[in-house]
Motif scaffolding. Structure first.
Motif, PDB file in Angstrom:
ATOM      1  N   ILE A   1       0.838  -1.205   0.000  1.00 47.88           N
ATOM      2  CA  ILE A   1       0.000   0.000   0.000  1.00 47.88           C
ATOM      3  C   ILE A   1       0.871   1.253   0.000  1.00 47.88           C
ATOM      4  O   ILE A   1       0.569   2.240  -0.663  1.00 47.88           O
ATOM      5  CB  ILE A   1      -0.957  -0.012   1.203  1.00 47.88           C
ATOM      6  CG1 ILE A   1      -1.725  -1.321   1.246  1.00 47.88           C
ATOM      7  CG2 ILE A   1      -1.921   1.136   1.135  1.00 47.88           C
ATOM      8  CD1 ILE A   1      -2.567  -1.485   2.477  1.00 47.88           C
ATOM      9  N   ALA A   2       1.986   1.182   0.741  1.00 48.53           N
ATOM     10  CA  ALA A   2       2.867   2.344   0.807  1.00 48.53           C
ATOM     11  C   ALA A   2       3.414   2.675  -0.577  1.00 48.53           C
ATOM     12  O   ALA A   2       3.412   3.840  -0.996  1.00 48.53           O
ATOM     13  CB  ALA A   2       4.005   2.077   1.774  1.00 48.53           C
ATOM     14  N   TYR A   3       3.878   1.657  -1.299  1.00 46.66           N
ATOM     15  CA  TYR A   3       4.414   1.944  -2.638  1.00 46.66           C
ATOM     16  C   TYR A   3       3.316   2.423  -3.568  1.00 46.66           C
ATOM     17  O   TYR A   3       3.549   3.261  -4.439  1.00 46.66           O
ATOM     18  CB  TYR A   3       5.120   0.718  -3.201  1.00 46.66           C
ATOM     19  CG  TYR A   3       6.534   0.589  -2.704  1.00 46.66           C
ATOM     20  CD1 TYR A   3       7.478   1.551  -3.044  1.00 46.66           C
ATOM     21  CD2 TYR A   3       6.934  -0.465  -1.893  1.00 46.66           C
ATOM     22  CE1 TYR A   3       8.774   1.457  -2.579  1.00 46.66           C
ATOM     23  CE2 TYR A   3       8.220  -0.558  -1.423  1.00 46.66           C
ATOM     24  CZ  TYR A   3       9.141   0.403  -1.768  1.00 46.66           C
ATOM     25  OH  TYR A   3      10.418   0.323  -1.304  1.00 46.66           O
ATOM     26  N   SER A   4       2.099   1.890  -3.379  1.00 43.11           N
ATOM     27  CA  SER A   4       1.022   2.371  -4.234  1.00 43.11           C
ATOM     28  C   SER A   4       0.753   3.844  -3.951  1.00 43.11           C
ATOM     29  O   SER A   4       0.376   4.593  -4.845  1.00 43.11           O
ATOM     30  CB  SER A   4      -0.231   1.531  -4.028  1.00 43.11           C
ATOM     31  OG  SER A   4      -0.926   1.982  -2.896  1.00 43.11           O
ATOM     32  N   SER A   5       0.992   4.276  -2.697  1.00 47.27           N
ATOM     33  CA  SER A   5       0.838   5.702  -2.385  1.00 47.27           C
ATOM     34  C   SER A   5       1.807   6.525  -3.219  1.00 47.27           C
ATOM     35  O   SER A   5       1.450   7.581  -3.741  1.00 47.27           O
ATOM     36  CB  SER A   5       1.149   5.971  -0.929  1.00 47.27           C
ATOM     37  OG  SER A   5       0.130   5.538  -0.128  1.00 47.27           O
ATOM     38  N   ILE A   6       3.048   6.049  -3.310  1.00 50.62           N
ATOM     39  CA  ILE A   6       4.032   6.801  -4.099  1.00 50.62           C
ATOM     40  C   ILE A   6       3.511   6.953  -5.518  1.00 50.62           C
ATOM     41  O   ILE A   6       3.586   8.022  -6.122  1.00 50.62           O
ATOM     42  CB  ILE A   6       5.379   6.078  -4.089  1.00 50.62           C
ATOM     43  CG1 ILE A   6       5.906   5.995  -2.667  1.00 50.62           C
ATOM     44  CG2 ILE A   6       6.375   6.780  -4.984  1.00 50.62           C
ATOM     45  CD1 ILE A   6       7.220   5.280  -2.560  1.00 50.62           C
ATOM     46  N   SER A   7       2.976   5.874  -6.031  1.00 48.97           N
ATOM     47  CA  SER A   7       2.469   5.907  -7.400  1.00 48.97           C
ATOM     48  C   SER A   7       1.323   6.911  -7.529  1.00 48.97           C
ATOM     49  O   SER A   7       1.293   7.733  -8.439  1.00 48.97           O
ATOM     50  CB  SER A   7       2.007   4.509  -7.782  1.00 48.97           C
ATOM     51  OG  SER A   7       1.431   4.517  -9.050  1.00 48.97           O
ATOM     52  N   HIS A   8       0.395   6.864  -6.580  1.00 43.45           N
ATOM     53  CA  HIS A   8      -0.743   7.789  -6.675  1.00 43.45           C
ATOM     54  C   HIS A   8      -0.322   9.231  -6.517  1.00 43.45           C
ATOM     55  O   HIS A   8      -0.861  10.115  -7.160  1.00 43.45           O
ATOM     56  CB  HIS A   8      -1.780   7.444  -5.597  1.00 43.45           C
ATOM     57  CG  HIS A   8      -2.534   6.193  -5.912  1.00 43.45           C
ATOM     58  ND1 HIS A   8      -2.936   5.302  -4.957  1.00 43.45           N
ATOM     59  CD2 HIS A   8      -2.926   5.679  -7.086  1.00 43.45           C
ATOM     60  CE1 HIS A   8      -3.553   4.294  -5.530  1.00 43.45           C
ATOM     61  NE2 HIS A   8      -3.557   4.495  -6.820  1.00 43.45           N
ATOM     62  N   MET A   9       0.647   9.463  -5.617  1.00 41.04           N
ATOM     63  CA  MET A   9       1.054  10.843  -5.415  1.00 41.04           C
ATOM     64  C   MET A   9       1.814  11.367  -6.621  1.00 41.04           C
ATOM     65  O   MET A   9       1.927  12.570  -6.814  1.00 41.04           O
ATOM     66  CB  MET A   9       1.880  10.985  -4.142  1.00 41.04           C
ATOM     67  CG  MET A   9       1.130  10.641  -2.869  1.00 41.04           C
ATOM     68  SD  MET A   9      -0.531  11.285  -2.803  1.00 41.04           S
ATOM     69  CE  MET A   9      -0.232  12.910  -2.182  1.00 41.04           C
TER      70      MET A   9
END
Lengths: 502, 533
Positions: free
Chosen positions: A312-320
């Motif tokens: 989920i954390a890496y997906s945050s990077i992607s979304h941001m």
């Protein structure tokens, strides 16, 4: 007292009371179980009521700024306590409160280890974040910016998971260090303004009118940009995030992913694009490149994680990355998309972290291959998880889609190549989201029985609220787009900035 | 000196009287408590009277002393710090520690709390022979001269702060320098280490004083005057002499200030010294010498050759101080290294004269004083009669669970030193940056940022350690700190927090009237002490 100052102070005071109420003797005397939890719930409800009051009363509908608070602080240096609220801050504060309510409603009652301190720190972080969204004095902004980090550091370092100390140190050193660079930029801007006008002030609106040579405005803006890029995070500066998000306790993860990252995006809109429009335009190709890199790199790494929270954390990077792309796309549509994306990501990822925390609490692991096959045992939890995973991959009709679509639409005229690359990120998003759904919820169930109950009614109500917000954001984003547009600077300041454009 | 041109800031005769009374009282009958009380009263009186003086200032500015805002402010800080330090030493000196002899160290080893991973092996090893030797000392004789030496050192510091002439400056420096080795050697239970540190300090400080004295001599040769300030070569004297004088005086001052090429002695000496004395060295003597440094440069324009020199010294001081602090295991040593780094930050402000400078220096000195004193007071409060003396960082593990109040205070002080709000140190660092930015000291400020990031790491590392939950359930360690230490910690914490939230109070008094030229000798001074914050 002005409602804005109360908005900032209320969480801090409530946190203090929560700490006091947690004292065992006092709790026994009042016959109160979970005193700290009740107190923080009460604080958040009061805060929400206050915010609703600010939102729905219209005493002065004249300008875009909804409320204002001013009080001198350090007069010799021109520092004042100056709080202003426009649609952008209001939207983000609503997001903060909704998430905190969800957080406290679902995840923090289980905290028994020094619960009073835990709630106090949680509320203090919230106070700092709200202050950051409201401050329009640059010194005050920086003050809140730094102030919210320490409670978060303690939350991670004490209540986190196995490698918490390392993660907490990394988080603090990165964010504080970049903050100091921003402080240099703030001071550079203030001194430049002082040189020209002879007035020492940290007022955002006054400083916006500072005429700057292109070179120094570029340097100053880069200083701001670095601090915000660390918080957002943009790719080369993201290394603190996976550790901090993974190691933090559930509630802190939600705050980190849901709101703390948004201060970076907020800062970029408010202080990069609006204070230095020309320099921002010149930096845009680099910033957008970083955004693309973030989208692809975050998504790629997310596809390869076994640890649920890390995924989920890496997906945050992607979304941001989409947020960065939208902010620097140079069009108001891009900024609107970025804001929608911030709201949707805050809600969606916050909920995912809550679910990950709930799973971790029941299974005592975050390894997705060990968890496996929850659908049979916990249908409600799994259904909720499926909804938010699908939201995260950008299903049309949900908030993330609206945000990402607007950003892509804004980026296409600028550079079709970038648009195409960003769209690849969406494909990868479905890969990691569905992989997560597959291995956690749909895979074959584990042979041994799983202890732990499914979500109860209270949790389901909380998640249903978040879902409703996401659906509204996805189906009818127009009111949010008009409402949360950052207010333009006052006409005079805006004109001055334009006339000084090289 | 003829009576009618006598000009003396009141604290100097007051302190001298106090010292004389104390000597008399020691000669009459030894009593540690009485001497401590006399010391406290004297310091309190001196602190109250920092702004007053005896006699009228001579009009031609040829006085030995002067008493402008800057002198009064720094004298207030010196007096306040000395008071705090004497208060900190109260229990060490008058408590039962001197009688327990070797007991503590045996107890320390068998104590189940201090598991082997925590207790630093050196400390225990070093402690054993030293503890034995302390047992042989007569417990009634220990500590009697301690307050005398503190008072003497404070007198020296006051003389330096008020000095407008090389004579009182050098005398003050020497009085301070002579009393310190005695104080350093007072560490109980670690006599060998303390003596080593005292010797080291004595020799190195003697060398640096000699260099300084040589510089003063050269300055006198060049200008024919002992006025405290940059020498301007007179006619017929080669400018090289003035230059050499400036460089030698600066070298001597930097040595006392422990700026980087001359910093080696400070960590060793502070580690060997008793905790309150380490605080004395980190605060009182640093403030005194820094105040003189500012005074030295305020009376004239710095020659251009100093620019590169100062630049280099500042960069090195910040970087080396912070780098050294990164891997320390002893808390006093870490504080010594961090104090080197803080002097580097202060030198940035010192090197950027302008309208912002006086406020910045005032704020930073106040912040540094309050936070450093706070850390040392916390170390002192942490020490238990039968346990560690709190100088090993690992001993602080899990303190948030066993002594939450102390740990919170300590964390607050460390945050303030690291420059994180709401501590006063945040505002001070902000001011330094503003001052530097005003002068386009871009490189220096980047070095400051780099240093601060390192600083964050080592300060927060201590806080992180304090938050490690103990493996055993939390044990309330004995009785808490003694009341005077608790009160001191509370006062210092309040200064740190209130100063951080309402910083206008600190910088306000220094802001309006500051002339970089020779200040008028007797400004109607406004009293400013840290308590008024």
């Amino acid at each position: 007292m002005s409602p804005l100052a109360a908005l900032v102070l209320l969480p801090v005071l409530g946190g203090g009371l929560a700490w006091v109420l947690d004292h065992p003797r006092l709790g026994a005397a009042l016959r109160l179980r979970d005193g700290a939890w009740r107190m923080s719930m009460l604080t958040l409800v009061l805060e929400t009521a206050l915010l609703a009051l600010v939102t729905f009363r219209h005493p002065t509908p004249a300008g875009p700024w909804l409320a204002h608070f001013y009080r001198p602080w350090v007069p010799p240096l021109g520092i004042a306590v100056r709080l202003d609220m426009d649609g952008l801050s209001l939207a983000l504060i609503w997001l903060s409160l909704v998430l905190s309510l969800a957080c406290v409603g679902v995840a923090t009652r289980q905290v028994t280890y020094h619960a009073g301190v835990f709630h106090c720190l949680l509320l203090a972080t919230l106070g700092g974040i709200i202050g950051t969204f409201l401050a329009t004095d640059l010194f005050l902004f920086f003050f809140f910016w730094e102030l919210m980090l320490v409670p978060m550091f303690v939350l991670i370092a004490v209540w986190g998971h196995e490698n918490r100390q390392y993660a907490a140190m990394k988080f603090l050193v990165f964010t504080q260090g970049s903050g100091l660079i921003m402080l240099l930029s703030i001071l550079g801007l203030v001194i430049a303004h002082y040189r020209v006008t002879g007035v020492l002030t940290f007022d955002y609106f006054t400083l916006a009118a500072t005429p700057l040579p292109p070179m120094s405005s570029m340097v100053l803006m880069t200083g701001f940009f670095i601090a915000f890029a660390v918080k957002l995070p943009a790719v080369p500066l993201h290394v603190w995030l996976p550790d901090a998000h993974t190691q933090a306790p559930t509630a802190a993860s939600v705050l980190l992913a849901g709101i703390l990252l948004k201060t970076g995006g907020y800062g970029m809109i408010r202080f990069n694009v609006m204070l230095f429009p020309d320099a921002a335009a010149r930096l845009a190709p680099i910033a957008m490149g970083l955004g693309i890199a973030g989208i692809l790199y975050g998504a790629w790494l997310s596809c390869n994680q076994r640890d649920l929270k890390r995924l989920i954390a890496y997906s945050s990077i992607s979304h941001m990355g989409f947020v960065l792309l939208g902010i620097f796309s140079g069009s108001s549509m891009g900024v609107q998309g970025a804001v929608i994306q911030m709201l949707a990501h805050g809600l969606g990822t916050g909920a995912l972290f809550l679910i990950a925390g709930a799973i971790g609490e029941r299974m005592h692991t975050r390894d997705m291959q060990v968890i496996g096959g929850l659908w049979r045992v916990m249908p409600r939890l799994s259904g909720t998880g499926l909804f938010f995973a699908v939201a995260s991959l950008g299903m049309p009709g949900l908030g993330n889609f609206a945000g990402e679509f607007l950003v892509l639409l804004a980026i296409w005229p600028v550079s079709p190549l970038m648009g195409a690359l960003a769209a690849i990120g969406l494909v990868l998003a479905s890969v990691y989201s569905l992989r997560m759904v597959n291995s956690i919820f749909l895979a074959a169930p584990r042979p041994e029985p799983i202890a732990g109950a499914d979500f109860g009614a209270r949790q389901m109500v909380v998640f249903a609220c978040i879902m409703a917000f996401l659906v509204v954001l996805g189906l009818y984003p127009q009111p949010f787009m008009t409402f949360s547009t950052p207010s333009p600077l006052p006409v005079a300041a805006g004109a001055a900035t334009r006339s000084n454009a090289p | 000196m003829i009576m009618h041109d006598l000009f003396l800031p009141t604290p100097l005769p007051l302190l001298s009287c106090g010292i004389a009374i104390m000597l008399g009282s020691i000669a009459w009958r030894r009593s540690i408590r009485r001497n401590l009380s006399i010391g406290l009263v004297t310091l309190l009186l001196a602190l109250v009277s920092v702004g007053s003086h005896i006699g009228a200032a001579p009009v031609d500015g040829a006085a030995l002393f002067l008493q402008d805002r800057w002198a009064v402010y720094t004298a207030g800080l010196v007096g306040f710090s000395a008071l705090c330090i004497l208060l900190m030493s109260w229990r060490d000196m008058s408590g039962p520690r001197a009688d327990t002899g070797t007991g503590p160290h045996i107890g320390m080893r068998t104590d189940p709390r201090t598991d082997p991973s925590i207790g630093a092996p050196n400390a225990t090893l070093n402690a054993t022979p030293a503890g034995a030797s302390s047992g042989t000392l007569d417990s009634t004789s220990i500590g009697d001269e301690y307050s005398l030496l503190v008072l003497l050192g404070t007198l020296g510091a006051f003389a330096m702060v008020y000095a407008a002439n090389f004579m009182p400056f050098f005398l003050g420096l020497e009085i301070l320098g002579i009393s310190l080795p005695g104080l350093i050697a007072y560490r109980q239970g670690h006599a060998m280490q303390a003596c080593e540190a005292a010797m080291k300090y004595l020799i190195l400080s003697g060398v640096s004083s000699a260099i300084l004295l040589f510089g003063i001599g050269l300055a006198y040769a060049a200008t024919g005057s002992l006025r405290f300030g940059l020498p301007v070569a007179g006619n017929g004297i080669p400018p090289l002499v003035a230059m050499a004088a400036t460089v030698m005086i600066l070298a001597g001052m930097f040595f006392k200030l422990s700026a980087v090429p001359f910093h080696m002695w400070l960590p060793d000496v502070m580690q060997g010294a008793p905790v309150p004395v380490a605080a004395f060295m980190a605060v009182v003597s640093k403030i005194a010498i820094f105040s003189s440094l500012v005074r030295y440069f305020s009376m004239g324009h710095a020659p251009p050759f100093l620019d590169t020199l100062l630049y280099g010294v500042i960069v090195l001081t910040i970087l080396v101080g912070n780098l050294l602090a990164l891997r320390q295991t002893s808390l006093t040593r870490l504080m010594a290294c961090s104090s080197i780094a803080h002097m580097g930050y202060l030198l940035i402000a010192f090197y950027s004269p302008g309208p912002l400078q006086p406020g910045t220096l005032g704020a930073y000195l106040a912040a540094y004083t309050a936070s450093t004193l706070g850390v040392f007071a916390a170390i002192n409060a942490f020490a238990t009669p039968d346990g560690t003396d709190g100088t090993t960082i690992l001993d602080w593990k899990g303190l948030f669970f066993s002594r939450p109040f102390l740990a919170t205070a300590m964390a607050l002080m460390l945050l303030s030193l690291a420059g994180i709000p709401p501590g006063i140190g945040f505002f001070a660092k902000f001011e330094i940056m503003a001052t530097g930015m005003d002068h386009h000291r871009g490189l220096l400020l980047l070095v400051l940022v780099a240093g601060s990031i390192m600083g964050l790491y080592y300060y927060l590392n201590i806080i992180r350690l304090m938050m490690v939950p103990p493996s055993l359930p939390a044990i309330r360690r004995g009785p808490g700190a003694s009341p005077e230490l608790t009160a001191l910690i509370i006062v210092l914490s309040m200064i740190v927090v209130v100063g951080g939230l309402f910083p206008a109070f600190i910088i306000h008094p220094l802001f309006p009237a500051y002339q970089p030229g020779p200040p008028p000798a007797a400004v109607p001074t406004q009293r400013l002490t840290p308590e008024s914050m």
